[in-house]
Design a protein around this motif. Structure first.
Motif, short mmCIF file in Angstrom:
data_model
loop_
_atom_site.label_atom_id
_atom_site.label_comp_id
_atom_site.label_asym_id
_atom_site.label_seq_id
_atom_site.Cartn_x
_atom_site.Cartn_y
_atom_site.Cartn_z
N HIS A 24 -7.64 10.26 4.01
CA HIS A 24 -6.55 10.43 2.66
C HIS A 24 -5.84 11.32 3.30
N ALA A 25 -4.55 11.49 2.57
CA ALA A 25 -3.06 11.90 3.08
C ALA A 25 -3.82 12.73 1.72
N SER A 26 -3.35 14.77 2.79
CA SER A 26 -4.25 15.39 1.23
C SER A 26 -2.62 16.72 0.99
N ILE A 27 -2.52 17.11 0.03
CA ILE A 27 -1.85 18.59 0.33
C ILE A 27 -2.58 19.67 -0.12
N LYS A 86 0.83 -1.13 0.11
CA LYS A 86 -0.08 0.49 -0.30
C LYS A 86 0.83 1.14 0.18
N PRO A 87 0.54 2.01 -1.42
CA PRO A 87 1.62 2.86 -1.00
C PRO A 87 1.32 4.01 -0.19
N ILE A 88 1.84 5.34 -0.24
CA ILE A 88 1.67 6.13 0.80
C ILE A 88 1.68 7.57 -0.26
N VAL A 89 -0.06 7.81 -0.46
CA VAL A 89 -0.33 8.56 -1.44
C VAL A 89 -0.90 9.87 -0.91
N TYR A 90 -0.65 10.88 -1.43
CA TYR A 90 -1.06 12.43 -1.11
C TYR A 90 -2.13 12.86 -2.32
N TRP A 91 -3.18 13.07 -1.97
CA TRP A 91 -3.87 13.68 -2.91
C TRP A 91 -3.93 15.38 -3.20
N MET A 92 -3.81 16.08 -4.31
CA MET A 92 -3.68 17.10 -4.22
C MET A 92 -4.95 18.32 -4.26
#
Length: 928
Positions: free
Chosen positions: A414-417, A358-364
């Motif tokens: 969700h991880a996000s920017i 499971k990658p570390i995903v950042y949603w912009m």
């Protein structure tokens, strides 16, 4: 992949005035952190959308908890059962949700008209999960910003008869080695929310309904935060608050509460102004008495099997999940520190390079301006270089939220920017939420304000910088009171934007870069990539490293081939200054473009796959590399600037550059003088921004303010090394070389304390206009005040108690044979006094700027003599030396007054100074 958020207003049965029915919350905590909510909303009193949002496909986990309807699909429960015979008992489940629609998930969410319920399965009562509160919409000023990450707690549902409680579990004290019952008896949990059970148990699922209106209270404690910002008693107004959106899937259920906060009245200003400055009422709302804030409450499942914890090592820096383990009394220190990190496992454990499970995903965020998105993405994926070194391919992914997306990444899933704006905002933040059982990071939301837009230059450069009040507000917004972490406060974006503006001002003044040119935009994009690398590093678990910049030599900084390939610092986790060449020098790389050696090392320690049996030895081996010069490390406490930490190591700084910070500060003075010369020589043109010249002038002052603060760290400074006992045999503390301390002292005396450093043409100052469209436009630029700001930060440092104590204690850290030549406290006092009052010996006229500096020195000397802690104790020698120097100064002032001959201003100044000093010498000290 994402479900749409459904919207639902919550209108109470009995309407109330928006300014009435106020109730102060009993929960006082600081909130406001990082992630914005882009959900659609419905005004109070309107009916919700008739069709629910699309939900995720069915899964075994959802099927086990969701109602009979397919998980995520809308369902209407047909008939209702007959009412119970006991009129006080909860109504049957089917009666309550008749004609309601459902979002299946961890805790299914039921909606009917204005009502919302959570379905709590019986097997989840008493089972811990993660509860978070983020801020989607806010006020827009004084630290109260949208898109902010807030509180997080490990919680559980508890049912007491027909009452349901949301309990925050106490994870700060544990009994890992035994004695859990004793620990549980000793330390209380906390109640976050409670309400009556809304239904009888479902006949098959044995679940009950909970009325979501129990979350229409000030759970995060925002009322305290509002009171701190405005000194007004704002309180949650439940009658005019409602649930505006919801979402659910197999591992997460989310409610967005649109909360109204109000105060009955704004007090009239006092007839006599208070000696203590008071904040104004809210300025960013139409009516200062009323505001809305949206809390995004997430109920997230914790991993069934916690990640194996990895212990921290102080030789390198990771954020930590810390607690006191009282289960074993054999340890001298009961504190335990788990590093925070994402769960990262190889798809193929035997492969040298493998994709993660499971990658570390950042949603912009879709609010990020399109022209900046490539730079943001580049800053995210740059970290893959470090993960590839330890065997992971594409460990970090960046994905763009579509511009027309109706889902929001504000929840805990969700991880996000996230890109946000505010009336007075100027920072970026990279917080995260972690599983307290293991330190596993479960969610992270980087918040980036629009400090890089062109309009931000006014706020950053023209103002005096990130003030103590702003820092306090940002710290409160981060919830640092909960985590005990000034280290959690990251002002890198604000300060980096200030650095960017100085660099652009210099380059524009030289004619190298035109404003708003493609070159300028490319410069800004590079700054954004640099800042995003820094903030993503935080959300990967890395703390600041304020020694990394000193691992690059001054010669390497001037080698463009080297800086293009390796960057300008040993870590993107430092606050790195801009690598500006002096006039006539060849240009090189301006800012950090890639990861440094420290970043690779810190990622290796946190994420390298290691077998259980080899972990302790392998981690010790990795950490033992701390003696390598390229891996120098120091955190926020080492750099100082808050609490009792004043930063005694001159190599641990925010915004320096190169292995000789003092040489960097001298270079900054030259660059500021060059900027001022070029700006004064440039003739204003038609169409110029009226504040352009003023901004450039203040840009130079801001650079010197920072330099003056850091130069003072050399005097009485101590170098600190983070070796573990017995690991190297090196000294943990070493006095700064006497020659370096004297060099710093002389630079302050001849450079920043000299009037020659701050001379401006009258023809230039008279053209510094103001913006006549702004009501609070101020008046002509106050150059003496700007000069004083630079000088006084150094003066305060040199005359501080901490500096005096270190200078007096320094011989104890140096072998007797090497003590000859050490700088003494008396030398510092004498050199400083001689430089500030040099006109007394030369007999020359005393300039106004110098008179101001002399008065400030006299104020501080007077404070030492009258309130300096008494003539006994640790400061006795410092007091005696200060009194000796004061008597010497009084004698010189008497001689100068007797000579006469100067202008009336100088004569008056000398006479007043002598009178003030004599009064201080004769006064009785306030002994503590």
């Amino acid at each position: 992949m994402f479900t749409s958020r459904s919207t639902l207003p919550f209108s109470p049965m009995t309407p109330a005035s928006p300014l009435g029915a106020l109730k102060l919350s009993s929960l006082a905590a600081a909130v406001a952190l990082l992630s914005a909510c882009a959900s659609t909303t419905a005004p109070t009193g309107q009916a919700p959308a008739t069709a629910p949002a699309a939900a995720p496909a069915a899964s075994p986990a959802v099927a086990a908890t969701a109602p009979a309807a397919a998980p995520g699909a809308s369902a209407t429960v047909p008939g209702a059962a007959r009412p119970p015979t006991d009129p006080t008992a909860p109504k049957p489940f089917a009666d309550i949700i008749k004609d309601a629609k459902v979002q299946g998930g961890l805790f299914p969410i039921w909606r009917k008209d204005e009502k919302v319920w959570l379905e709590v399965p019986k097997d989840k009562i008493g089972k811990p999960f993660l509860f978070t509160a983020n801020v989607a919409n806010a006020v827009g000023e004084r630290g109260l910003y949208a898109s902010q990450m807030g509180m997080d707690q490990m919680v559980e549902w508890r049912r007491i008869g027909n009452q349901i409680q949301l309990i925050a579990l106490n994870t700060a004290f544990r009994g890992e080695g035994g004695g859990k019952a004793a620990v549980a008896q000793a330390f209380s949990p906390s109640l976050l929310a409670a309400g009556p059970v809304a239904s009888a148990e479902h006949p098959e699922r044995k679940s009950v309904l909970v009325d979501a209106s129990m979350f229409l209270s000030d759970i995060p404690g925002l009322s305290t935060r509002l009171e701190a910002a405005y000194r007004l008693p704002f309180a949650a107004d439940r009658a005019n608050s409602y649930i505006e959106a919801s979402r659910a899937d197999a591992t997460l259920s989310t409610l967005t509460a649109r909360m109204h906060f109000a105060t009955p009245r704004i007090p009239a200003p006092p007839l006599t102004p208070s000696p203590v400055p008071m904040p104004t009422p809210p300025q960013a709302t139409p009516d200062a008495r009323s505001m809305f804030v949206s809390f995004v409450y997430s109920f997230a499942a914790l991993p069934e099997a916690p990640l194996r914890p990895r212990l921290s090592d102080p030789r390198l820096g990771h954020f930590m999940e810390s607690f006191t383990d009282l289960g074993n009394d054999m340890k001298a220190n009961a504190r335990v520190h788990y590093i925070k990190r994402w769960r990262l496992e190889k798809q193929d454990p035997n492969a040298a390079l493998s994709e993660p499970v499971k990658p570390i995903v950042y949603w912009m965020d879709k609010n990020i301006p399109a022209k900046y998105r490539p730079a943001v993405e580049a800053g995210i994926v740059e970290w893959n270089k470090a993960f590839e070194k330890i065997g992971f391919k594409n460990a970090v992914l960046a994905k763009q939220q579509p511009d027309d997306a109706d889902w929001d990444n504000m929840d805990a899933g969700h991880a996000s920017i996230r890109w946000f704006v505010g009336a007075d905002v100027g920072f970026a933040i990279g917080p995260s939420h972690a599983d307290p059982r293991s330190g596993e990071i479960l969610d992270a939301d980087i918040g980036m304000s629009d400090v890089f837009s062109r309009g931000s230059r006014r706020m950053i450069v023209e103002d005096v910088g990130f003030s103590a009040l702003q820092a306090q507000q940002a710290t409160q917004a981060l919830g640092a009171h909960r985590h005990g972490a000034a280290e959690a406060l990251c002002t890198y974006a604000h300060d980096a934007a200030s650095e960017m503006n100085f660099a652009l001002d210099v380059l524009e003044a030289r004619g190298d870069v035109a404003p708003d040119s493609p070159e300028a935009e490319a410069f800004v994009a590079a700054v954004i990539k640099d800042t995003i690398m820094h903030e993503v590093g935080h959300t990967l678990g890395l703390k600041h490293n304020f020694k990394a910049s000193t691992t690059i030599s001054q010669k390497q900084l001037q080698d463009k081939a080297y800086t293009d390939a390796n960057g300008i610092s040993g870590s993107v986790m430092d606050y790195n200054a801009y690598n500006l060449a002096l006039k006539g020098e060849a240009p090189t790389t301006f800012n950090n473009t890639t990861l440094g050696a420290y970043d690779y090392w810190a990622i290796e320690y946190a994420y390298k796959p290691i077998s259980v049996e080899n972990e302790a030895a392998e981690l010790a081996k990795i950490a033992s590399r701390s003696t390598e010069p390229a891996l120098a490390y120091a955190d926020d406490a080492d750099a100082g600037g808050f609490g009792p930490y004043d930063g005694m190591d001159p190599l641990a700084n925010r915004f320096d550059l190169g292995d000789d910070p003092l040489a960097y500060y001298k270079k900054r003075l030259k660059l500021s003088k060059e900027l001022w010369t070029r700006v004064q020589d440039r003739k204003p043109e038609v169409g110029d921004d009226p504040l352009r010249q003023r901004r450039a002038l203040m840009s130079g002052f801001n650079q010197l303010f920072r330099s003056a603060e850091l130069v003072g760290k050399y005097v009485g400074g101590m170098h600190a090394l983070r070796d573990l006992p017995g690991s190297t045999g090196r000294a943990s503390f070493k006095a700064v070389e006497p020659a370096k301390q004297r060099e710093a002292l002389q630079f302050l005396a001849s450079g920043l304390f000299s009037v020659d450093s701050f001379k401006f043409k009258p023809e230039f100052l008279s053209t510094l206009t103001i913006d006549y469209n702004e009501w609070e436009r101020g008046g002509p630029l106050n150059v003496p005040a700007s000069v004083a700001r630079v000088q006084l930060v150094a003066l305060d440092r040199l005359l501080s108690q901490n500096t005096a104590l270190r200078l007096m204690d320094m011989p104890a850290y140096v072998p007797e044979a090497q003590r000859k030549g050490l700088i003494s406290l008396n030398e510092v006092y004498g050199t400083l006094q001689g430089a500030i009052w040099s006109e007394l010996k030369s007999g020359s006229e005393i300039d106004r700027l110098r008179r101001n500096l002399q008065r400030e020195h006299l104020k501080r000397l007077q404070a030492i003599l009258t309130k300096g802690g008494g003539a006994s104790g640790q400061m006795a020698d410092a007091y005696a030396l200060a009194r000796l120097q004061a008597n010497n100064l009084a004698a010189e002032l008497r001689a100068a007054v007797a000579k006469g001959g100067q202008t009336v201003e100088t004569r008056a100044h000398l006479a007043e100074s002598l009178d003030t000093l004599n009064s201080a010498l004769k006064a009785s000290m306030s002994r503590s």
